[in-house]
Design a protein around this motif. Structure first.
Motif, mmCIF file in Angstrom:
data_model
loop_
_atom_site.group_PDB
_atom_site.id
_atom_site.type_symbol
_atom_site.label_atom_id
_atom_site.label_comp_id
_atom_site.label_asym_id
_atom_site.label_seq_id
_atom_site.Cartn_x
_atom_site.Cartn_y
_atom_site.Cartn_z
ATOM 1 N N LEU A 88 0.822 -1.208 0.000
ATOM 2 C CA LEU A 88 0.000 0.000 0.000
ATOM 3 C C LEU A 88 0.859 1.263 0.000
ATOM 4 N N GLY A 89 0.760 2.030 -1.063
ATOM 5 C CA GLY A 89 1.513 3.275 -1.159
ATOM 6 C C GLY A 89 2.840 3.076 -1.876
ATOM 7 N N ASN A 90 3.471 4.176 -2.220
ATOM 8 C CA ASN A 90 4.742 4.112 -2.957
ATOM 9 C C ASN A 90 5.867 3.518 -2.121
ATOM 10 N N CYS A 91 5.807 3.687 -0.805
ATOM 11 C CA CYS A 91 6.934 3.242 0.039
ATOM 12 C C CYS A 91 7.247 1.753 -0.109
ATOM 13 N N PRO A 92 6.290 0.850 0.076
ATOM 14 C CA PRO A 92 6.644 -0.564 -0.057
ATOM 15 C C PRO A 92 6.905 -0.993 -1.499
ATOM 16 N N ILE A 93 6.505 -0.162 -2.457
ATOM 17 C CA ILE A 93 6.725 -0.495 -3.864
ATOM 18 C C ILE A 93 8.122 -0.055 -4.308
ATOM 19 N N SER A 94 8.529 1.164 -3.896
ATOM 20 C CA SER A 94 9.819 1.702 -4.377
ATOM 21 C C SER A 94 10.685 2.329 -3.285
ATOM 22 N N GLY A 95 10.138 2.520 -2.103
ATOM 23 C CA GLY A 95 10.869 3.249 -1.058
ATOM 24 C C GLY A 95 10.564 4.738 -1.081
ATOM 25 N N ASP A 96 10.075 5.220 -2.231
ATOM 26 C CA ASP A 96 9.679 6.623 -2.404
ATOM 27 C C ASP A 96 10.708 7.576 -1.802
ATOM 28 N N VAL A 97 10.269 8.525 -0.989
ATOM 29 C CA VAL A 97 11.189 9.558 -0.480
ATOM 30 C C VAL A 97 12.252 9.001 0.461
ATOM 31 N N PHE A 98 12.011 7.811 0.990
ATOM 32 C CA PHE A 98 12.973 7.239 1.943
ATOM 33 C C PHE A 98 14.107 6.489 1.246
ATOM 34 N N ASN A 99 13.969 6.284 -0.066
ATOM 35 C CA ASN A 99 14.958 5.490 -0.788
ATOM 36 C C ASN A 99 16.099 6.389 -1.253
ATOM 37 N N GLN A 100 16.988 6.737 -0.337
ATOM 38 C CA GLN A 100 18.099 7.644 -0.622
ATOM 39 C C GLN A 100 19.406 6.868 -0.689
ATOM 40 N N SER A 104 18.942 3.397 4.708
ATOM 41 C CA SER A 104 18.772 2.033 5.198
ATOM 42 C C SER A 104 17.327 1.580 5.092
ATOM 43 N N VAL A 105 16.722 1.788 3.916
ATOM 44 C CA VAL A 105 15.427 1.163 3.643
ATOM 45 C C VAL A 105 15.633 0.135 2.538
ATOM 46 N N TYR A 106 14.783 -0.883 2.557
ATOM 47 C CA TYR A 106 15.041 -2.054 1.716
ATOM 48 C C TYR A 106 13.888 -2.374 0.772
ATOM 49 N N ALA A 107 13.076 -1.374 0.437
ATOM 50 C CA ALA A 107 12.013 -1.593 -0.537
ATOM 51 C C ALA A 107 12.646 -2.041 -1.863
ATOM 52 N N PRO A 108 11.937 -2.836 -2.666
ATOM 53 C CA PRO A 108 10.523 -3.160 -2.548
ATOM 54 C C PRO A 108 10.268 -4.307 -1.570
#
Ligand code: SF4
Length: 148
Positions: A88-100, A104-108
């Motif tokens: 649900l939402g861009n975050c779990p699909i691509s990491g969105d704004v947190f994917n820098q 330390s985010v691991y989406a998708p």
């Protein structure tokens, strides 16, 4: 008596386990909006909670932080079959704004558990979330019936 009633109602209801793996809570707020009188999610027999052992659908929000990688897989293992997962939402699909770079985010999330449906948006509208749940719910009920 109550157990028999629970069993009957359980066969026709959909239980959704909401798991936030590290987002801004914007998507979770949209899920909460579904519980308001305007959308009245429970009129469809859909209940949102955080108990994976009762879940038909796992609704994942957030970009999958370090702390959530293993925890998410443990939650997924606890859910009974069929395990339908909605990102649900861009975050779990691509990491969105947190994917820098260097973050330390691991989406998708699909790298960790199988995903059946995605609802893009930052955040998606409540109506889009409802549509996604209603799209996968009949499959969950049918699959449950085949296993009886
Ligand atoms: S998709 Fe957007 S609203 Fe949803 S958790 Fe991520 S940043 Fe927040």
């Amino acid at each position: 008596m109550l157990d028999a009633l629970k069993s009957v109602l359980r066969k026709t209801s959909i239980h959704v386990c909401l798991v936030n793996t590290g987002g801004c809570n914007g998507c979770d707020i949209e899920v909460l909006a579904l519980l308001s009188p305007r959308y009245d999610l429970e009129q469809y027999g859909i209940y949102v909670h955080q108990n994976p052992r009762e879940a038909d659908v796992i609704l994942v929000t957030g970009a999958v932080t370090e702390q959530w990688r293993d925890k998410l897989q443990r939650i997924h293992r606890k859910a009974p079959e069929p395990k339908i997962v909605v990102a649900l939402g861009n975050c779990p699909i691509s990491g969105d704004v947190f994917n820098q770079e260097g973050g330390s985010v691991y989406a998708p999330v699909s790298d960790f558990i199988p995903v059946d449906a995605e609802v893009p948006g930052c955040p998606p509208r409540p109506s889009e979330i409802l549509e996604a749940i209603l799209a996968v719910a009949p499959g969950a009920i049918a699959e449950r019936g085949r296993k009886k």
